[in-house]
Design a protein around this motif. Structure first.
Motif, PDB file in Angstrom:
ATOM      1  N   ASP A 235      54.694   6.400  39.434  1.00 30.42           N
ATOM      2  CA  ASP A 235      52.970   6.316  39.476  1.00 30.42           C
ATOM      3  C   ASP A 235      52.698   5.573  40.284  1.00 30.42           C
ATOM      4  N   SER A 236      53.338   4.483  40.886  1.00 32.33           N
ATOM      5  CA  SER A 236      52.491   3.735  41.997  1.00 32.33           C
ATOM      6  C   SER A 236      52.628   4.318  43.361  1.00 32.33           C
ATOM      7  N   LEU A 237      53.697   5.154  43.358  1.00 34.09           N
ATOM      8  CA  LEU A 237      53.743   5.898  44.766  1.00 34.09           C
ATOM      9  C   LEU A 237      52.764   6.951  44.710  1.00 34.09           C
ATOM     10  N   VAL A 238      52.550   7.479  43.681  1.00 36.72           N
ATOM     11  CA  VAL A 238      51.366   8.631  43.628  1.00 36.72           C
ATOM     12  C   VAL A 238      49.917   7.913  43.947  1.00 36.72           C
ATOM     13  N   SER A 242      47.411   8.400  46.717  1.00 41.12           N
ATOM     14  CA  SER A 242      45.851   8.859  46.330  1.00 41.12           C
ATOM     15  C   SER A 242      44.627   7.967  46.899  1.00 41.12           C
ATOM     16  N   ASP A 243      45.236   6.337  46.757  1.00 42.20           N
ATOM     17  CA  ASP A 243      44.073   5.269  47.434  1.00 42.20           C
ATOM     18  C   ASP A 243      43.982   5.285  48.832  1.00 42.20           C
ATOM     19  N   ASN A 246      44.612   6.883  54.945  1.00 43.25           N
ATOM     20  CA  ASN A 246      45.204   7.431  55.923  1.00 43.25           C
ATOM     21  C   ASN A 246      46.452   8.370  55.581  1.00 43.25           C
ATOM     22  N   ILE A 247      46.957   7.958  54.201  1.00 42.48           N
ATOM     23  CA  ILE A 247      47.898   9.077  53.936  1.00 42.48           C
ATOM     24  C   ILE A 247      47.223  10.198  53.098  1.00 42.48           C
ATOM     25  N   LEU A 248      47.620  11.465  53.571  1.00 47.43           N
ATOM     26  CA  LEU A 248      46.946  12.842  53.178  1.00 47.43           C
ATOM     27  C   LEU A 248      47.421  13.070  51.929  1.00 47.43           C
ATOM     28  N   PRO A 249      46.586  13.920  51.045  1.00 48.64           N
ATOM     29  CA  PRO A 249      46.611  14.202  49.654  1.00 48.64           C
ATOM     30  C   PRO A 249      47.520  15.583  49.812  1.00 48.64           C
ATOM     31  N   VAL A 289      44.676  17.202  45.336  1.00 51.43           N
ATOM     32  CA  VAL A 289      46.118  17.181  46.296  1.00 51.43           C
ATOM     33  C   VAL A 289      46.146  18.656  46.600  1.00 51.43           C
ATOM     34  N   VAL A 290      46.971  18.802  47.887  1.00 48.48           N
ATOM     35  CA  VAL A 290      47.440  20.094  48.296  1.00 48.48           C
ATOM     36  C   VAL A 290      48.721  19.849  48.156  1.00 48.48           C
ATOM     37  N   LEU A 291      49.303  21.061  47.301  1.00 53.38           N
ATOM     38  CA  LEU A 291      50.952  21.205  46.939  1.00 53.38           C
ATOM     39  C   LEU A 291      51.376  22.483  47.680  1.00 53.38           C
ATOM     40  N   ARG A 292      52.363  22.073  48.513  1.00 57.85           N
ATOM     41  CA  ARG A 292      53.238  23.280  49.179  1.00 57.85           C
ATOM     42  C   ARG A 292      54.681  23.135  48.604  1.00 57.85           C
ATOM     43  N   THR A 293      55.166  24.273  48.332  1.00 61.28           N
ATOM     44  CA  THR A 293      56.580  24.251  48.125  1.00 61.28           C
ATOM     45  C   THR A 293      57.322  25.721  48.700  1.00 61.28           C
ATOM     46  N   THR A 294      58.901  25.453  48.215  1.00 63.04           N
ATOM     47  CA  THR A 294      59.639  26.485  48.900  1.00 63.04           C
ATOM     48  C   THR A 294      60.487  27.100  47.840  1.00 63.04           C
ATOM     49  N   PHE A 295      60.624  28.405  47.658  1.00 64.87           N
ATOM     50  CA  PHE A 295      61.663  29.114  46.717  1.00 64.87           C
ATOM     51  C   PHE A 295      62.583  29.941  47.399  1.00 64.87           C
ATOM     52  N   ILE A 296      63.734  30.017  46.533  1.00 63.18           N
ATOM     53  CA  ILE A 296      64.856  30.723  47.082  1.00 63.18           C
ATOM     54  C   ILE A 296      64.755  32.001  45.965  1.00 63.18           C
TER      55      ILE A 296
END
Ligand code: SF4
Length: 432
Positions: A235-238, A242-243, A246-249, A289-296
């Motif tokens: 949760d602290s990394l999240v 979030s806060d 400079n770190i993009l969501p 937050v923008v979520l990107r993923t990859t599937f097989i």
């Protein structure tokens, strides 16, 4: 000598190509076009079937310059060499030297008259801020490889054999490099690894600690984090993501599948419940937050029902971005010798259905951005339009934002863009 490098595969391989050029130009060699080059280097990808074919085609195409052009030496490096150096040296005699993924700083030795045909060091190369490097990305954007290799055991994946177990760079080394890039005017840092969330486990630190230090570097606008593994996300990394301005969501987290039996057969050490919990943790913890993923698709034994479960998940989870691969049967991997290999045409059909389902989600997501304003880097000019990327568009893998050329913009500038239209992959905007 005049050098040309053909860089194939992922962004980690691109960083290696930049380091190879840095090492060779530091020794006095000049970068040239493939037509004029006396030395041609092909930095290959050996991950899956399609990538291997692309690498082989590139080697054979470029070897023509030994007959028709100025090429005196053809050198092949990268992941394909880690897997097939002996076979390649027998099958493609036009190649003068094969160099593995290890110790690429010594690749200059391969230019020597009497160089060894095959030179392999322990796989994978990590580097430091003072490692010579020639950037191949636009001047405002750079990839920073925070670790090399991977210590996980996904049954479909050959990467640990090509790149070795995970070796993390120190936080000082990474932050030192980011300082150097900021001084060169780079505004976007793309942090890359094979398994980002395990960063530092081998050297007694972790991703959160590294990000805290990296985000303190002045002059950097965006820090984008790629290749999260669905594990060890505190949760602290999240909260930090979030806060920190400079770190993009933007979270790029390959999931590969959602069916528990297949996740276990892939040895992903996660479950559908854990994956859903992580997605909820990220969406609850990071605004927009923008979520990107990859599937097989088509992993050995995947039934129609299990594929349907994945299709339903794509419609349920609504990822902003999702890519997919057909499972590639790779020798040297546990899944490569599994039974119930899925027929190629079934894989093809499932890939189409999955990308069709995702394209509907992507279009809906992109359409919802119309009327909103975002910061974006102006990257290039194409057909009279400026081509930009807003923060939710990662380099090379996501779409672009096209801006009508109504006023002069400076390439590399960070501008405010109002989205006026959208399609499945790209956006259209105007300068605010
Ligand atoms: S996390 Fe799994 S898929 Fe990714 S590089 Fe490591 S072994 Fe391969």
């Amino acid at each position: 000598m005049k050098i040309y490098i053909e860089s194939l595969g992922c962004s980690k391989n691109l960083v290696d190509s930049e380091l190879i050029l840095g090492t060779l130009t530091k020794s006095g060699h000049q970068i040239s076009s493939e037509e004029e080059a006396e030395v041609i280097i092909v930095n290959t990808c050996g991950f899956i079937g399609d990538a291997k074919k692309e690498s082989l085609d590139a080697i054979l195409d470029l070897s023509e310059y030994k007959k028709t052009g100025s090429c005196k030496k053809l050198i092949v490096t990268g992941c394909m060499v880690e897997r097939y150096s002996e076979e390649l040296s027998k099958e493609i005699p036009e190649v003068d030297a094969f160099w593995g993924t290890g110790n690429i700083f010594k690749i200059g030795d391969a230019l020597e008259e009497e160089s060894e045909k095959i030179k392999m060091y322990p796989p994978g190369t990590i580097y430091d801020p003072d490692s010579p490097r020639v950037m191949l990305t636009p001047t405002h954007s750079a990839f920073v490889k925070v670790s090399e290799g991977c210590s996980r055991t996904c049954t479909f994946c050959i990467i640990p054999k090509m790149r070795g177990i995970m070796k993390s760079r120190t936080i000082d080394s990474i932050v030192g490099e980011i300082h150097g890039l900021a001084e060169q005017g780079v505004g976007e840092i793309n942090l890359i690894a094979q398994d980002m969330t395990s960063y530092g486990r081998d050297i007694g630190c972790n991703l959160e600690e590294m990000l805290r230090e990296a985000s303190k570097v002045d002059g950097i606008d965006w820090i984008r984090i790629h290749y999260w593994y669905p594990w060890g996300i505190s949760d602290s990394l999240v909260k930090l993501v979030s806060d920190d301005n400079n770190i993009l969501p933007y979270i790029d987290m390959p999931l590969q599948h959602i069916n528990d039996r297949l996740l276990s057969s892939m040895d992903r050490k996660t479950s559908s419940k854990k994956i859903r919990d992580i997605i909820k943790q990220l969406r609850d913890g990071i605004d927009d937050v923008v979520l990107r993923t990859t599937f097989i698709v088509g992993f050995p034994g995947e039934t129609e029902d299990e594929f349907e479960e994945l299709l339903d998940f794509v419609e349920e989870a609504k990822f902003d971005r999702a890519g997919a691969f057909k499972y590639s049967q790779e020798e040297g991997t546990p899944a490569g010798v599994m039974g119930e290999q899925v027929a190629e045409e079934v894989k093809e059909e499932r890939l189409e259905r999955l990308m069709e389902a995702q394209s509907e989600v992507s279009l809906e997501k992109n359409k919802s951005l119309i009327g909103t304003v975002h910061q974006g880097f102006v990257e290039s000019v194409e057909n009279g339009n400026y081509v930009a990327r807003i923060s939710s568009q990662a380099p090379e893998v996501d779409g672009y934002t096209y801006i009508k050329r109504e006023e002069e913009l400076i390439l590399g500038d960070l501008v405010d863009i109002k989205i006026i239209d959208a399609d499945i992959y790209d956006l259209y905007g105007e300068i605010v």
